[in-house]
Design a protein around this motif. Sequence first.
Motif, PDB file in Angstrom:
ATOM      1  N   THR A 154       0.829  -1.200   0.000  1.00 34.79           N
ATOM      2  CA  THR A 154       0.000   0.000   0.000  1.00 34.79           C
ATOM      3  C   THR A 154       0.867   1.255   0.000  1.00 34.79           C
ATOM      4  OG1 THR A 154      -1.639  -1.232   1.243  1.00 34.79           O
ATOM      5  CG2 THR A 154      -1.909   1.136   1.183  1.00 34.79           C
ATOM      6  N   THR A 155       2.084   1.154   0.583  1.00 36.99           N
ATOM      7  CA  THR A 155       2.948   2.345   0.612  1.00 36.99           C
ATOM      8  C   THR A 155       4.136   2.240  -0.336  1.00 36.99           C
ATOM      9  OG1 THR A 155       4.167   1.470   2.486  1.00 36.99           O
ATOM     10  CG2 THR A 155       2.362   2.941   2.989  1.00 36.99           C
ATOM     11  N   LYS A 156       4.638   1.030  -0.579  1.00 35.30           N
ATOM     12  CA  LYS A 156       5.759   0.890  -1.510  1.00 35.30           C
ATOM     13  C   LYS A 156       5.588  -0.362  -2.368  1.00 35.30           C
ATOM     14  CE  LYS A 156       8.036  -2.512   1.026  1.00 35.30           C
ATOM     15  NZ  LYS A 156       6.964  -2.909   1.835  1.00 35.30           N
ATOM     16  N   GLY A 188       1.555  -0.744   5.813  1.00 32.54           N
ATOM     17  CA  GLY A 188       0.973   0.577   5.773  1.00 32.54           C
ATOM     18  C   GLY A 188      -0.551   0.511   5.766  1.00 32.54           C
ATOM     19  N   GLY A 189      -1.103  -0.384   4.935  1.00 27.57           N
ATOM     20  CA  GLY A 189      -2.551  -0.458   4.798  1.00 27.57           C
ATOM     21  C   GLY A 189      -3.197  -1.661   5.436  1.00 27.57           C
ATOM     22  N   THR A 190      -2.418  -2.728   5.628  1.00 29.59           N
ATOM     23  CA  THR A 190      -2.993  -3.945   6.206  1.00 29.59           C
ATOM     24  C   THR A 190      -2.052  -4.575   7.224  1.00 29.59           C
ATOM     25  OG1 THR A 190      -2.052  -5.424   4.528  1.00 29.59           O
ATOM     26  CG2 THR A 190      -4.243  -4.538   4.060  1.00 29.59           C
ATOM     27  N   ASN A 227      -0.541   3.476   8.066  1.00 25.32           N
ATOM     28  CA  ASN A 227      -1.132   4.677   7.457  1.00 25.32           C
ATOM     29  C   ASN A 227      -2.230   5.265   8.330  1.00 25.32           C
ATOM     30  OD1 ASN A 227       0.537   4.125   5.386  1.00 25.32           O
ATOM     31  ND2 ASN A 227      -1.044   3.583   3.890  1.00 25.32           N
ATOM     32  N   GLU A 256       3.595  11.978   8.341  1.00 29.11           N
ATOM     33  CA  GLU A 256       4.393  10.748   8.171  1.00 29.11           C
ATOM     34  C   GLU A 256       5.833  11.000   8.621  1.00 29.11           C
ATOM     35  OE1 GLU A 256       3.584   7.700   7.226  1.00 29.11           O
ATOM     36  OE2 GLU A 256       5.533   6.821   6.768  1.00 29.11           O
ATOM     37  N   LYS A 314       6.032  11.280  12.352  1.00 34.95           N
ATOM     38  CA  LYS A 314       5.858   9.957  12.965  1.00 34.95           C
ATOM     39  C   LYS A 314       7.167   9.175  12.913  1.00 34.95           C
ATOM     40  CE  LYS A 314       4.133   6.306  10.786  1.00 34.95           C
ATOM     41  NZ  LYS A 314       3.189   5.379  10.110  1.00 34.95           N
ATOM     42  N   GLY A 369       6.829  -2.550   7.980  1.00 34.24           N
ATOM     43  CA  GLY A 369       7.390  -1.261   8.369  1.00 34.24           C
ATOM     44  C   GLY A 369       6.901  -0.748   9.713  1.00 34.24           C
ATOM     45  N   SER A 370       5.621  -0.980  10.010  1.00 36.36           N
ATOM     46  CA  SER A 370       5.081  -0.397  11.235  1.00 36.36           C
ATOM     47  C   SER A 370       5.579  -1.088  12.498  1.00 36.36           C
ATOM     48  CB  SER A 370       3.552  -0.418  11.191  1.00 36.36           C
ATOM     49  OG  SER A 370       3.123   0.385  10.111  1.00 36.36           O
TER      50      SER A 370
HETATM   51  N1  LIG Z   1      10.918   3.468  11.404  1.00 38.87           N
HETATM   52  C1  LIG Z   1       9.586   3.467  11.336  1.00 38.87           C
HETATM   53  N2  LIG Z   1       8.855   3.855  12.411  1.00 38.87           N
HETATM   54  C2  LIG Z   1       7.521   3.873  12.349  1.00 38.87           C
HETATM   55  N3  LIG Z   1       6.787   3.524  11.282  1.00 38.87           N
HETATM   56  C3  LIG Z   1       7.460   3.125  10.189  1.00 38.87           C
HETATM   57  C4  LIG Z   1       8.892   3.076  10.159  1.00 38.87           C
HETATM   58  N4  LIG Z   1       9.263   2.671   8.934  1.00 38.87           N
HETATM   59  C5  LIG Z   1       8.133   2.459   8.240  1.00 38.87           C
HETATM   60  N5  LIG Z   1       7.041   2.739   8.983  1.00 38.87           N
HETATM   61  C6  LIG Z   1       5.629   2.670   8.575  1.00 38.87           C
HETATM   62  O1  LIG Z   1       5.405   1.416   7.976  1.00 38.87           O
HETATM   63  C7  LIG Z   1       4.398   1.529   6.982  1.00 38.87           C
HETATM   64  C8  LIG Z   1       4.894   0.908   5.700  1.00 38.87           C
HETATM   65  O2  LIG Z   1       5.212  -0.431   5.956  1.00 38.87           O
HETATM   66  P1  LIG Z   1       5.433  -1.466   4.773  1.00 38.87           P
HETATM   67  O3  LIG Z   1       6.485  -0.971   3.869  1.00 38.87           O
HETATM   68  O4  LIG Z   1       5.635  -2.793   5.404  1.00 38.87           O
HETATM   69  O5  LIG Z   1       3.993  -1.372   4.075  1.00 38.87           O
HETATM   70  P2  LIG Z   1       3.509  -1.876   2.640  1.00 38.87           P
HETATM   71  O6  LIG Z   1       4.073  -3.220   2.382  1.00 38.87           O
HETATM   72  O7  LIG Z   1       3.743  -0.850   1.625  1.00 38.87           O
HETATM   73  O8  LIG Z   1       1.945  -1.921   2.882  1.00 38.87           O
HETATM   74  P3  LIG Z   1       0.930  -3.152   3.048  1.00 38.87           P
HETATM   75  O9  LIG Z   1       1.736  -4.384   3.295  1.00 38.87           O
HETATM   76  O10 LIG Z   1       0.090  -2.777   4.218  1.00 38.87           O
HETATM   77  O11 LIG Z   1       0.151  -3.177   1.791  1.00 38.87           O
HETATM   78  C9  LIG Z   1       4.100   3.008   6.826  1.00 38.87           C
HETATM   79  O12 LIG Z   1       2.881   3.310   7.463  1.00 38.87           O
HETATM   80  C10 LIG Z   1       5.276   3.675   7.528  1.00 38.87           C
HETATM   81  O13 LIG Z   1       4.892   4.873   8.129  1.00 38.87           O
END
Ligand SMILES: Nc1ncnc2c1ncn2[C@@H]1O[C@H](COP(=O)(O)OP(=O)(O)OP(=O)(O)O)[C@@H](O)[C@H]1O
Length: 410
Positions: free
Chosen positions: A14-16, A210-212, A234, A252, A255, A327-328
Amino acid sequence: MEEQSLVVGIDVGTTKICTLVGRPETDGRVRVIGVGIEPSRGMSKGTVVDMRSAAQAIARSVDKAARTAGLEIASALVSLAASHVSGEISRGVVGVSGGVVDARDVQRAVESAQAIAVPQGREIVHIIQRAFRLDEQESVREPLGMHGYRLEAEVHIITASKASVANLRECVQAAGVDVAHFVLNPLAAGEAVLTDTEREMGVAVCDVGGGTTDLAVYIGGDVWHTAVIPVGGNHITRDLGYLFHLPLERAEAVKLRHGHADPAAVPADEVLTVRSFGDAETVHIQRREMAEVIEARVREILQMVHHELHRSGYSGLLPAGVVFTGGSSLLKGFQALAREELNLPVRLAKPERAFGMVDRIQNPAFATSVGLLHWASLFEQSAIPPEERRRSHEGEWAGKVKRFLRLLFP
Ligand SMILES: Nc1ncnc2c1ncn2[C@@H]1O[C@H](COP(=O)(O)OP(=O)(O)OP(=O)(O)O)[C@@H](O)[C@H]1O
Ligand SMILES: [Mg+2]
């Protein structure tokens, strides 16, 4: 050592979006030779909501990975995570033809368990063998060669919304890449970060993105339960944006830089001055107040994880606890809160069995991306005839391939 072919995974988050190209080694590790990480577009909670933007973002990530690897990408495994994914258990029974179970009997039993009526608008993504039952004997792991008359196979069938899957496939195809298979997000993450002992004893992998927030439960080496919860980091960012009147990019950044999930861990008098909306507006944010907002949301996410584990019926069967990725999970104070809310052992994990171009991806946020490469490697291996496989790969790796064969694609 014979040259092995290349494997490609695209994690559409959802984020990358992260595309990786890898070369599997015979010891089960994978050498990463191409990396393309791009911000995601057109995705919400793991689902495509804007085809054009999503397709363009995927294409950028694929191009970058292809350029760094110096080759074209024709097909890939692609991650799937959205709340439209669901799992159910199905059973199939057959008579054992010759009094001793042979491979054909096993295959027939599994096939009959797969023969469920898939509801309209849904399609099967994974079929995972669980246990067998032979006559009165339950929980038979490997029935091959055993005496008996009635063989029952139990499989875990994961289905997803046909339309959502078709949308994602189309976006990837628009980038010139064929989707070889979809892999459920937590199953990819699990492959990257879990140890065999954890999987054998009982563990849950939880990818907080980010989203799930994606969950998979492993017991006795097999996948017993999966779930996708539509909340993630997110939501924390959005909470901060609304409460403190910040544009989302700034919320963001604040945070990431100053966020903490434990208010007691930040000084009571620390105040941040941040640019807000408007021309010359700034807001003053008490860092402790911000931590309270974060804590509330993280607790909510963890309570949903707790509820889901409880609902699955397996929360009492997880001596190895919960392994967090995504990431979270990097949020300061996350681990301590998780331990408190779940009352289980907790560890934070990043992908370890990858080497090569791994500077950016040795991070919990890339567990799914690396896991896709491991899946692709196992997938290649499983296509090799068993005799050759035995000759070239002894020990642990052979065990992994065997385990993988219980995880089937439709
Ligand atoms: N050092 C950190 N501290 C706090 N939050 C972080 C940190 N690094 C990344 N995040 C958060 O992690 C999230 C992104 O995580 P991730 O890259 O695993 O998601 P994604 O794979 O893109 O999304 P999804 O799996 O939900 O579809 C974002 O909300 C970001 O703000
Ligand atoms: Mg993710």
